[in-house]
Design an enzyme around this catalytic site. Structure first.
Site, mmCIF file in Angstrom:
data_model
loop_
_atom_site.group_PDB
_atom_site.id
_atom_site.type_symbol
_atom_site.label_atom_id
_atom_site.label_comp_id
_atom_site.label_asym_id
_atom_site.label_seq_id
_atom_site.Cartn_x
_atom_site.Cartn_y
_atom_site.Cartn_z
ATOM 1 N N GLY A 126 46.003 31.009 -39.188
ATOM 2 C CA GLY A 126 44.729 30.333 -38.969
ATOM 3 C C GLY A 126 43.613 31.340 -38.767
ATOM 4 O O GLY A 126 43.690 32.483 -39.236
ATOM 5 N N SER A 127 42.591 30.940 -38.058
ATOM 6 C CA SER A 127 41.415 31.781 -37.879
ATOM 7 C C SER A 127 41.664 32.896 -36.867
ATOM 8 O O SER A 127 42.534 32.790 -35.994
ATOM 9 C CB SER A 127 40.228 30.935 -37.414
ATOM 10 O OG SER A 127 40.429 30.490 -36.079
ATOM 11 N N THR A 128 40.873 33.950 -36.976
ATOM 12 C CA THR A 128 40.962 35.057 -36.024
ATOM 13 C C THR A 128 40.602 34.591 -34.624
ATOM 14 O O THR A 128 41.228 35.011 -33.636
ATOM 15 C CB THR A 128 40.025 36.192 -36.462
ATOM 16 O OG1 THR A 128 40.458 36.684 -37.744
ATOM 17 C CG2 THR A 128 40.036 37.332 -35.462
ATOM 18 N N LEU A 129 39.624 33.708 -34.516
ATOM 19 C CA LEU A 129 39.200 33.203 -33.211
ATOM 20 C C LEU A 129 40.357 32.529 -32.486
ATOM 21 O O LEU A 129 40.634 32.813 -31.310
ATOM 22 C CB LEU A 129 38.037 32.227 -33.388
ATOM 23 C CG LEU A 129 37.473 31.594 -32.106
ATOM 24 C CD1 LEU A 129 36.856 32.673 -31.221
ATOM 25 C CD2 LEU A 129 36.428 30.531 -32.443
ATOM 26 N N VAL A 130 41.066 31.643 -33.168
ATOM 27 C CA VAL A 130 42.194 30.948 -32.545
ATOM 28 C C VAL A 130 43.370 31.900 -32.365
ATOM 29 O O VAL A 130 44.134 31.783 -31.403
ATOM 30 C CB VAL A 130 42.601 29.722 -33.379
ATOM 31 C CG1 VAL A 130 43.804 29.020 -32.761
ATOM 32 C CG2 VAL A 130 41.436 28.744 -33.492
ATOM 33 N N GLY A 131 43.517 32.868 -33.262
ATOM 34 C CA GLY A 131 44.582 33.849 -33.116
ATOM 35 C C GLY A 131 44.494 34.602 -31.804
ATOM 36 O O GLY A 131 45.522 34.910 -31.176
ATOM 37 N N GLU B 79 48.889 35.573 -38.746
ATOM 38 C CA GLU B 79 48.293 35.773 -40.070
ATOM 39 C C GLU B 79 46.940 35.097 -40.023
ATOM 40 O O GLU B 79 46.844 33.871 -40.019
ATOM 41 C CB GLU B 79 49.193 35.182 -41.150
ATOM 42 C CG GLU B 79 48.869 35.681 -42.553
ATOM 43 C CD GLU B 79 47.908 34.777 -43.288
ATOM 44 O OE1 GLU B 79 46.694 35.103 -43.301
ATOM 45 O OE2 GLU B 79 48.344 33.762 -43.826
ATOM 46 N N CYS C 241 42.867 32.723 -47.413
ATOM 47 C CA CYS C 241 42.547 33.860 -46.553
ATOM 48 C C CYS C 241 42.462 35.170 -47.319
ATOM 49 O O CYS C 241 41.820 36.115 -46.859
ATOM 50 C CB CYS C 241 43.568 33.970 -45.428
ATOM 51 S SG CYS C 241 45.274 34.058 -46.016
#
Length: 511
Positions: A274-279, A297, A331
């Site tokens: 998913g997104s970097t923010l949620v990662g 990822e 992505c």
């Protein structure tokens, strides 16, 4: 020869059209596992269906029509089921009576699952089309083909995961006693897995395949807007013969169902795409709970460098496939294209000509190669990013906004020229059908500029004689040379920097 090929192509297209119509009719029926069936069965736990708290329901819609196609209920931290999902999965992990503990049986079951997915390939492609909006042909010919290859590849590893044995280790300080030393590869345990909305079925298999081959159990949460193929494959998990509790699938939103998966102290591993923010939220939750192992990822802003010695026709063809594949919702999309200044004008002209030929429309039609954005929020945010580029001086060659000729979340294929590195559109992940083109003068300048990003997921190089030097210099998890998106399930995949950590696919993905 050409007439024969034309007739064959027409027959293949006609056959695929019949498959589409039959699959769509089935999906809208009341049969198991049709969409109507899944509406009342939103969680698959211990090989049984559960209808969760009915007050917590959310719609699943078709982004190509903006119409609701069904609704599912949510699993939250406060839902009460027969047993806690993770405890069910953990119990299965340690139950010696479960067939999954036998390494040969793991591979056999995974191969049976692949056979069942191939049997229902048309139905799964239709469901993926309905709640994801992608062209049916793309789902059937590309996504499902990749699913089958990955699953069968992983199945082959199940009985080949073993440690090492060392004999006759002599330790002089212990009176020359000889010891036996060996290592074992043991399952991690319960794997909590969260998959995204852009390629949901393939990401489902990327997650569960290696986990099951290595002897783990799984609690998986699909994206709330695209849960249908994950729930459908759950019925095939049971049919294949996997023991109860080995694979569990729960629907719901990230802050509730997802948070429960992240924070549970009996989960031993987290895998998130998913997104970097949620990662970053996932990393914090893993550290705060029980220091779970984590594979991430995340996002990307992948560059494509076109050198003067490249095959320009091939470079343009690949640029458009890579960026407009899945409507840019990928992505690894190389939305940041930089071209040697001596061929810049020619590349821009060819890109523009190619972009104007993109066919938008109903993703169920065979001639459609370009569907809608999946999320309404992305449909709203992409034009804002496009407008920021206009305001900062980038030149719009085509597109530049929503496509009002179609019902649904359609964004026009957009090409920007005269883009500089300081512009938002050159730095932020777009996740939409937008190409940006800039120019460079020297090799060193190109390397320095494309690496000047917080992301490091993928990169693309088009050249005849600079491939080794350039690919070694780029700070990206994967570098494609003179091609894009060529998948090989023997090769690990993952990102550097803010694009993630750990690797999926291949032998590395099993480790």
């Amino acid at each position: 020869m050409s007439k024969s090929k034309t007739k064959t192509d027409k027959r293949n297209q006609s056959s695929l059209s019949r498959i589409k119509l039959s699959a769509l009719h089935y999906c809208m029926s009341d049969a198991e596992p049709s969409i109507a069936y899944l509406q009342d069965n939103s969680a698959f736990i211990n090989n049984e269906w559960h209808n969760l708290v009915l007050e917590k329901i959310f719609p699943v819609y078709n982004p190509s029509t903006e119409e609701d196609i069904t609704q599912v209920s949510e699993k939250s931290q406060h839902d009460s089921t027969e047993e806690d999902i993770t405890q069910v999965s953990e119990k299965s992990q340690h139950d010696d009576d479960k067939a999954v503990v036998d390494i040969s049986e793991r591979g056999r079951l995974l191969n049976i699952l692949a056979d069942l997915i191939e049997r229902d390939r048309d139905i799964l492609a239709a469901i993926e089309h309905l709640d994801n909006g992608k062209p049916f042909d793309e789902a059937y010919l590309l996504d499902l083909a990749s699913v089958l290859k990955e699953l069968r590849y992983t199945a082959g590893w199940a009985d080949k995961l073993h440690g090492t044995l060392r004999f006759a280790i002599t330790i002089p300080t212990f009176q020359d006693l000889r010891f036996l030393r060996y290592t074992r590869h043991e399952p991690v345990g319960v794997c909590g897995e969260i998959i995204p909305w852009n390629i949901p079925l393939l990401m489902y298999i990327w997650k569960i395949g290696p986990a099951l081959a290595a002897g783990n159990t799984v609690v998986l949460k699909p994206e709330e807007l695209t849960p249908l193929t994950a729930l459908t494959v759950a019925t095939l998990i049971k049919e294949a013969g996997f023991p109860p509790g080995v694979v569990n699938v729960v629907s719901g939103y990230g802050p509730t169902a997802g948070a429960a998966c992240l924070s549970h102290k009996d989960n031993d591993k987290l895998a998130f795409t998913g997104s970097t923010l949620v990662g970053k939220v996932v990393m914090k939750a893993a550290a705060k709970s029980n220091l779970k192992k984590v594979t991430l990822e995340l996002g990307g802003k992948s560059p494509m460098i076109v050198f003067i010695d490249a095959d320009l026709d091939w470079a343009v063809e690949n640029a458009h496939f890579g960026v407009f594949f899945n409507q840019g919702q990928c992505c690894i999309a190389q939305s940041r294209i930089t071209v040697h200044e001596s061929i810049y004008d020619e590349i821009v002209e060819r890109d523009l000509e190619k972009a104007k030929k993109q066919v938008l429309g109903n993703p169920f039609e065979s001639d459609t190669r370009y569907g809608p954005q999946i999320l309404k929020i992305e449909f709203d945010s992409i034009p804002r990013l496009i407008n920021s580029a206009k305001a900062e001086g980038a030149k719009v060659l085509c597109g530049g906004g929503r496509d009002d000729s179609c019902v649904g979340y359609y964004i026009q294929p957009t090409v920007f020229a005269d883009v500089t590195d300081e512009m938002r559109i050159a730095k932020e992940e777009i996740f939409g059908p937008v190409i940006t083109i800039s120019r460079f003068k020297s090799v060193d300048e190109a390397i320095k500029r494309v690496d000047n990003t917080k992301y490091g997921l993928a990169a693309y190089v088009f050249t005849k004689d600079k491939a080794i030097r350039i690919s070694a210099a780029l700070k990206a998890g994967t570098v494609w040379v003179n091609c894009v998106h060529v998948a090989s399930y023997q090769i690990p995949f993952g990102g550097n920097k803010n694009s993630g950590m750990g690797r999926e696919l291949g032998e590395y993905g099993l480790e």
